[in-house]
Design an enzyme around this catalytic site. Sequence first.
Site, mmCIF file in Angstrom:
data_model
loop_
_atom_site.group_PDB
_atom_site.id
_atom_site.type_symbol
_atom_site.label_atom_id
_atom_site.label_comp_id
_atom_site.label_asym_id
_atom_site.label_seq_id
_atom_site.Cartn_x
_atom_site.Cartn_y
_atom_site.Cartn_z
ATOM 1 N N ASP A 1 0.857 -1.190 0.000
ATOM 2 C CA ASP A 1 0.000 0.000 0.000
ATOM 3 C C ASP A 1 0.886 1.231 0.000
ATOM 4 O O ASP A 1 1.508 1.534 1.013
ATOM 5 C CB ASP A 1 -0.881 0.011 1.256
ATOM 6 C CG ASP A 1 -1.910 -1.093 1.237
ATOM 7 O OD1 ASP A 1 -2.040 -1.796 2.260
ATOM 8 O OD2 ASP A 1 -2.572 -1.251 0.204
ATOM 9 N N ASP B 1 -10.489 -4.761 -1.293
ATOM 10 C CA ASP B 1 -9.456 -4.407 -0.325
ATOM 11 C C ASP B 1 -10.035 -3.529 0.769
ATOM 12 O O ASP B 1 -10.583 -2.467 0.496
ATOM 13 C CB ASP B 1 -8.361 -3.641 -1.078
ATOM 14 C CG ASP B 1 -7.192 -3.244 -0.208
ATOM 15 O OD1 ASP B 1 -6.334 -2.494 -0.703
ATOM 16 O OD2 ASP B 1 -7.137 -3.685 0.948
HETATM 17 C C1 DX5 Z 1 -6.225 0.626 3.035
HETATM 18 C C2 DX5 Z 1 -5.346 -0.338 2.310
HETATM 19 C C3 DX5 Z 1 -5.656 -1.777 2.616
HETATM 20 C C4 DX5 Z 1 -5.503 -2.143 4.048
HETATM 21 C C5 DX5 Z 1 -6.188 -3.461 4.282
HETATM 22 O O1 DX5 Z 1 -6.155 1.863 2.426
HETATM 23 O O2 DX5 Z 1 -5.466 -0.146 0.920
HETATM 24 O O3 DX5 Z 1 -4.821 -2.624 1.846
HETATM 25 O O4 DX5 Z 1 -4.164 -2.230 4.356
HETATM 26 O O5 DX5 Z 1 -6.144 -3.715 5.626
HETATM 27 P P1 DX5 Z 1 -7.304 -4.460 6.410
HETATM 28 O O6 DX5 Z 1 -7.410 -5.833 5.794
HETATM 29 O O7 DX5 Z 1 -6.795 -4.461 7.794
HETATM 30 O O8 DX5 Z 1 -8.568 -3.672 6.228
#
Ligand code: DX5
Length: 231
Positions: free
Chosen positions: A41, A178
Amino acid sequence: MRLPKAGTIEIVPSVLAADIGHLAAEVAEVEAAGVKMIQFDIMDGHFVPNISFGPPIVAALRPHSLLAFDVQLMISEPHKYVERFVDAGADHVTFHIETVSDPLELVDELHKMGVTAGVALNPETDVMHIVDVAPYCELVLVMTVHPGFGGQAFLPETAEKVRLVRELVGPATRVQVDGGITPETVPQVVRQGADTLVAGTAIFRHKDRAAAIDELRRTAEKAVGNLTYAR
Ligand code: DX5
């Protein structure tokens, strides 16, 4: 390692939730658990209210892993940085439709650099904004939370957008989700057509990462049995 061809369920650990101090070991653990790709990310503190990694993190991990490196650019002006991420070892690059004026040009650039391309849309962004570019992408990312932080709650209204995107792109393009992806929320998105499931907290905050990945995969494959869209 390239982006796996559409048609399989892929669980994609998001390293934002990993122990950054031991990132190579964290990645090796999920690689041993059988995933084929991991997500980085990339946040710039401008397009999203958080700052995360840059190309050096991707480059540092590249020699230690055979996984497909999926780089999600939550940054303004992504065209200025894509080459550095590709040189660092990215196999796939996703940019946000909200950040570019000429998405087709950027997809063409990514393909010329030898990587696959994806376009992402935020929860509030209408699918009509990707109608022209989506057919040229190998992947479309439907954000199921507002981007910027891990550990947020899944937004149920985004499941309908997954259905619309799957209808738009058909079976040959990956539909990625996501944000807030857990064994509880997986069926809602897989039934609508998602096949690429990014998870941070559900994997890296679990004491047994292999078991967490396996549970996400089994839940998804069970949900695939009740698909509401033609594959
Ligand atoms: C948020 C990111 C995601 C996040 C997902 O902006 O794009 O990839 O890291 O994390 P979880 O699974 O904890 O929601």
